[in-house]
Motif scaffolding. Structure first.
Motif, mmCIF file in Angstrom:
data_model
loop_
_atom_site.group_PDB
_atom_site.id
_atom_site.type_symbol
_atom_site.label_atom_id
_atom_site.label_comp_id
_atom_site.label_asym_id
_atom_site.label_seq_id
_atom_site.Cartn_x
_atom_site.Cartn_y
_atom_site.Cartn_z
ATOM 1 N N VAL A 1 50.683 -16.218 -4.030
ATOM 2 C CA VAL A 1 51.388 -17.477 -3.853
ATOM 3 C C VAL A 1 51.431 -17.802 -2.364
ATOM 4 C CG1 VAL A 1 53.554 -18.713 -4.233
ATOM 5 C CG2 VAL A 1 52.762 -17.040 -5.920
ATOM 6 N N GLU A 2 50.926 -18.980 -2.023
ATOM 7 C CA GLU A 2 50.910 -19.441 -0.628
ATOM 8 C C GLU A 2 52.309 -19.899 -0.222
ATOM 9 O OE1 GLU A 2 48.174 -19.396 1.331
ATOM 10 O OE2 GLU A 2 46.973 -18.558 -0.284
ATOM 11 N N SER A 3 52.518 -20.074 1.055
ATOM 12 C CA SER A 3 53.832 -20.482 1.563
ATOM 13 C C SER A 3 54.244 -21.868 1.040
ATOM 14 C CB SER A 3 53.838 -20.481 3.095
ATOM 15 O OG SER A 3 52.858 -21.373 3.591
ATOM 16 N N ASP A 4 53.258 -22.708 0.693
ATOM 17 C CA ASP A 4 53.584 -24.038 0.168
ATOM 18 C C ASP A 4 53.755 -24.030 -1.357
ATOM 19 O OD1 ASP A 4 50.993 -23.721 -0.728
ATOM 20 O OD2 ASP A 4 50.201 -25.504 0.258
ATOM 21 N N THR A 40 49.504 -21.453 -5.999
ATOM 22 C CA THR A 40 49.139 -20.144 -6.531
ATOM 23 C C THR A 40 47.621 -20.024 -6.585
ATOM 24 O OG1 THR A 40 51.134 -20.030 -7.863
ATOM 25 C CG2 THR A 40 49.350 -18.552 -8.477
ATOM 26 N N ARG A 41 47.136 -18.988 -5.946
ATOM 27 C CA ARG A 41 45.702 -18.699 -5.949
ATOM 28 C C ARG A 41 45.484 -17.531 -6.911
ATOM 29 N NH1 ARG A 41 42.542 -18.939 -0.735
ATOM 30 N NH2 ARG A 41 44.599 -19.599 -0.118
ATOM 31 N N ILE A 42 44.490 -17.680 -7.796
ATOM 32 C CA ILE A 42 44.208 -16.628 -8.774
ATOM 33 C C ILE A 42 42.778 -16.141 -8.581
ATOM 34 C CG2 ILE A 42 43.988 -16.066 -11.228
ATOM 35 C CD1 ILE A 42 46.124 -18.172 -11.771
ATOM 36 N N GLY A 43 42.635 -14.831 -8.565
ATOM 37 C CA GLY A 43 41.324 -14.208 -8.462
ATOM 38 C C GLY A 43 41.264 -13.041 -9.428
ATOM 39 N N PHE A 44 40.158 -12.326 -9.375
ATOM 40 C CA PHE A 44 39.965 -11.221 -10.305
ATOM 41 C C PHE A 44 39.354 -10.033 -9.582
ATOM 42 C CE2 PHE A 44 39.920 -15.209 -12.447
ATOM 43 C CZ PHE A 44 40.894 -15.004 -13.402
ATOM 44 N N ASP A 45 39.909 -8.865 -9.844
ATOM 45 C CA ASP A 45 39.421 -7.633 -9.248
ATOM 46 C C ASP A 45 39.083 -6.670 -10.383
ATOM 47 O OD1 ASP A 45 38.941 -5.278 -7.942
ATOM 48 O OD2 ASP A 45 40.862 -5.190 -6.902
ATOM 49 N N LEU A 46 37.805 -6.643 -10.738
ATOM 50 C CA LEU A 46 37.352 -5.773 -11.827
ATOM 51 C C LEU A 46 36.619 -4.546 -11.271
ATOM 52 C CD1 LEU A 46 36.121 -8.484 -14.365
ATOM 53 C CD2 LEU A 46 38.365 -7.388 -14.195
ATOM 54 N N PHE A 47 36.973 -4.162 -10.055
ATOM 55 C CA PHE A 47 36.315 -3.059 -9.361
ATOM 56 C C PHE A 47 36.294 -1.787 -10.191
ATOM 57 C CE2 PHE A 47 36.308 0.563 -6.454
ATOM 58 C CZ PHE A 47 35.237 0.262 -5.637
ATOM 59 N N ASN A 48 37.381 -1.481 -10.873
ATOM 60 C CA ASN A 48 37.486 -0.226 -11.623
ATOM 61 C C ASN A 48 37.042 -0.339 -13.072
ATOM 62 O OD1 ASN A 48 38.514 1.502 -9.545
ATOM 63 N ND2 ASN A 48 40.401 0.323 -9.670
ATOM 64 N N LEU A 49 36.608 -1.520 -13.494
ATOM 65 C CA LEU A 49 36.143 -1.703 -14.861
ATOM 66 C C LEU A 49 34.788 -1.024 -15.034
ATOM 67 C CD1 LEU A 49 36.597 -3.203 -17.589
ATOM 68 C CD2 LEU A 49 35.194 -5.037 -16.619
ATOM 69 N N GLU A 50 34.677 -0.192 -16.055
ATOM 70 C CA GLU A 50 33.402 0.475 -16.324
ATOM 71 C C GLU A 50 32.384 -0.538 -16.833
ATOM 72 O OE1 GLU A 50 32.231 3.448 -15.664
ATOM 73 O OE2 GLU A 50 34.102 4.203 -14.851
ATOM 74 N N ASP A 51 31.146 -0.355 -16.434
ATOM 75 C CA ASP A 51 30.072 -1.264 -16.810
ATOM 76 C C ASP A 51 29.918 -1.381 -18.324
ATOM 77 O OD1 ASP A 51 29.535 -1.710 -14.129
ATOM 78 O OD2 ASP A 51 27.873 -0.278 -14.064
#
Length: 84
Positions: free
Chosen positions: A50-53, A56-67
C-alpha cells in the motif's frame, strides 16, 4: 535433481498459451498466468503493497513454487480444463 525435460515442457506450454493471444507482451503473459495461478490457489505468492496515497500495488512472488505444480496448472489451461 529436477527433471531437465521440464524446461521444454514448460516452454512448449507457454508458447501454446501465448499463441492464443499473441498481442500480449511476454511479461504480460507471465503476470497474467501468475495472477490466475494465485487466484485459483488461495492467493499463493500474492504480495500487496500500500502506497502512502492509499494506492494498493499487487504483485506475485512464486519463487518457491515447484515447477511441477506450475506445469500441471499450465497443462490444464492448454487442455481447456483451466479457468479462462
Amino acid at each position: 535433481m529436477r527433471d531437465p525435460n521440464r524446461i521444454k515442457q514448460l516452454l512448449l506450454l507457454l508458447e501454446k498459451l501465448w499463441q492464443k493471444d499473441p498481442d500480449l507482451r511476454f511479461n504480460q503473459l507471465l503476470y497474467n498466468l501468475q495472477y490466475e495461478f494465485s487466484k485459483e490457489n488461495d492467493g499463493i505468492g500474492q504480495v500487496k503493497e500500500v502506497e502512502s496515497d492509499g494506492f494498493t500495488r499487487i504483485g506475485f512472488d512464486l519463487f518457491n513454487l515447484e515447477d511441477d505444480a506450475f506445469l500441471e496448472y499450465l497443462q490444464a489451461k492448454v487442455s481447456g480444463d483451466g479457468n479462462e
